[in-house]
Design a protein around this motif. Structure first.
Motif, short mmCIF file in Angstrom:
data_model
loop_
_atom_site.label_atom_id
_atom_site.label_comp_id
_atom_site.label_asym_id
_atom_site.label_seq_id
_atom_site.Cartn_x
_atom_site.Cartn_y
_atom_site.Cartn_z
N PRO A 61 124.00 134.00 -35.97
CA PRO A 61 124.26 134.71 -37.23
C PRO A 61 123.02 134.92 -38.08
N GLU A 62 121.97 134.10 -37.85
CA GLU A 62 120.76 134.24 -38.66
C GLU A 62 119.90 135.43 -38.24
N VAL A 63 120.22 136.05 -37.12
CA VAL A 63 119.44 137.20 -36.64
C VAL A 63 119.84 138.44 -37.42
N THR A 64 118.88 139.02 -38.16
CA THR A 64 119.13 140.28 -38.88
C THR A 64 118.15 141.37 -38.47
N GLY A 100 120.31 140.39 -25.71
CA GLY A 100 121.11 140.81 -26.85
C GLY A 100 122.36 139.98 -27.03
N ARG A 101 122.97 139.57 -25.93
CA ARG A 101 124.15 138.71 -26.03
C ARG A 101 123.78 137.37 -26.67
N GLU A 102 122.60 136.87 -26.31
CA GLU A 102 122.13 135.62 -26.91
C GLU A 102 121.84 135.82 -28.40
N LEU A 103 121.21 136.92 -28.76
CA LEU A 103 120.89 137.20 -30.15
C LEU A 103 122.15 137.44 -30.98
N ALA A 104 123.13 138.10 -30.38
CA ALA A 104 124.37 138.40 -31.11
C ALA A 104 125.10 137.15 -31.53
N ALA A 105 124.91 136.07 -30.78
CA ALA A 105 125.60 134.81 -31.09
C ALA A 105 124.92 134.02 -32.20
N ARG A 127 123.56 147.61 -27.25
CA ARG A 127 124.88 147.55 -26.61
C ARG A 127 125.50 146.16 -26.78
N ALA A 128 124.70 145.12 -26.55
CA ALA A 128 125.22 143.76 -26.67
C ALA A 128 125.68 143.47 -28.10
N LEU A 129 124.91 143.90 -29.08
CA LEU A 129 125.29 143.69 -30.48
C LEU A 129 126.59 144.43 -30.79
N SER A 130 126.69 145.65 -30.29
CA SER A 130 127.88 146.45 -30.55
C SER A 130 129.12 145.79 -29.95
N GLU A 131 128.98 145.29 -28.72
CA GLU A 131 130.12 144.63 -28.07
C GLU A 131 130.53 143.36 -28.81
N ALA A 132 129.57 142.72 -29.47
CA ALA A 132 129.87 141.49 -30.22
C ALA A 132 130.37 141.79 -31.63
N GLY A 133 130.48 143.08 -31.96
CA GLY A 133 130.98 143.45 -33.28
C GLY A 133 129.95 143.39 -34.38
N ARG A 134 128.66 143.34 -34.01
CA ARG A 134 127.59 143.29 -35.01
C ARG A 134 126.96 144.68 -35.10
N LYS A 135 127.13 145.34 -36.24
CA LYS A 135 126.74 146.73 -36.40
C LYS A 135 125.23 146.87 -36.58
N VAL A 136 124.69 147.92 -35.93
CA VAL A 136 123.29 148.29 -36.09
C VAL A 136 123.25 149.60 -36.88
N PRO A 137 122.57 149.66 -38.04
CA PRO A 137 121.68 148.63 -38.61
C PRO A 137 122.31 147.83 -39.74
#
Length: 330
Positions: free
Chosen positions: A229-232, A222-227, A247-257
């Protein structure tokens, strides 16, 4: 047995038929015999019964990786189905899928007098040199076609198609995939179906990321995916890894969904309590267990070896709050 017969007012043969679960006893007589058994504390002599019937009413299970959620749920379902059929279960857990380990497990169960054996997700069967001991009915929990042993499994490919198609239908241009271990049959089937669904839709096929079914491996991916920007949209091969991705997306500030949608696989009991509640593919482990026991008992009762072929159990998509259209979609 004579005491039970005298108390119930029946013959010893009738007591024997009830003790061996024969059908040629009317229900009123059966209940009278069972009541006498309970009152007298009667227990059938299992050794004598086995000699008389040729059956031990014991099923063996060889399971690989009991810590995996799917394997544990499948085993639980097998035990329940066996109990419903008045069979006990003897489980041997094998840590390494090697020929020697599998043969040793078979020998152990054979010595412990089982009527048949279920192998729970056994990729080792694909080893060309492996020959299972003959003489015992066998059923395999997975869906590999072309094997001599009958199998039962969730339709892994259909589950992955449902997950991937759901995300594409929401408007995502592509779907990233976090797969399970490369030596797992279920993980391979899910990854192949994800890839095929994207190709059929004319969508781009991103590189596959791999985990080990754990939430920690999902977090690392998830940390790799969060970095990126093309991942939706992300399809994770099980719910635990999906939890780590969230969790990784949330920590990176990328909201789900709102910014990234995610779908899991398994439908854990806790999946509806994730934040947000997880869209996932539901596996009917209870039905898999029932069919495994049913196919094994068919072989035991008929005395005929089971033919190959897979009984497929349909999955279903459970849509919750972790999926939505892509950001800025019109």
């Amino acid at each position: 047995m004579a005491d039970v017969a005298a108390m119930a007012g029946v013959s010893s043969q009738t007591v024997s038929r009830v003790a061996n679960s024969r059908s040629n006893v009317d229900e009123a007589t059966r209940e009278r015999v069972l009541s006498a058994m309970r009152m007298l504390g009667y227990r059938p002599n299992t050794a004598a019964r086995a000699l008389a019937t040729g059956r031990f009413r014991m099923l063996g299970v060889i399971s690989f990786g009991l810590n995996a959620y799917g394997n544990a749920r499948t085993l639980e379902a097998i035990v329940a189905a066996a109990q419903d059929a008045d069979y006990s279960v003897n489980v041997v857990s094998v840590r390494a899928q090697t020929e020697s380990a599998v043969r040793a497990a078979f020998e152990r169960l054979t010595l412990q007098a089982v009527d048949g054996i279920i192998l729970n997700e056994a990729q080792i069967l694909d080893t060309p040199t492996l020959r299972l001991p003959s003489g015992l009915p066998v059923v395999v929990v997975d869906g590999e076609e072309g094997r001599r042993q009958p199998g039962v499994d969730t339709n892994q490919a259909e589950g992955a198609r449902l997950a991937t198609r759901h995300l594409l239908d929401l408007g995502h241009r592509s779907v990233w995939h976090l797969a399970g271990p490369q030596d797992s049959f279920a993980a391979r089937r899910r990854a192949e179906a994800w890839h095929g669904t994207l190709k059929a839709a004319g969508a781009a096929t991103p590189p596959v990321l791999y985990g080990d079914w754990s939430a920690d491996s999902g977090y690392a991916a998830g940390r790799e995916l969060a970095a990126k920007p093309e991942v939706t949209a992300v399809f994770a091969a099980n719910d635990q890894m999906a939890l780590g991705v969230v969790r990784a997306l949330s920590e990176a500030g990328r909201k789900v969904p709102d910014e990234v949608s995610i779908v899991g696989f398994d439908d854990l009991a806790e999946a509806s309590c994730f934040l947000p509640p997880l869209t996932t593919v539901h596996q009917d482990f209870e039905e898999v267990g029932r069919q495994c026991v049913s196919r094994l008992l068919d072989q035991i009762h008929t005395g005929e070896a089971g033919t190959g072929g897979v009984s497929s159990v349909a999955p279903r998509l459970v849509i919750r709050a972790s999926t939505a259209g892509p950001p800025h979609a019109s």
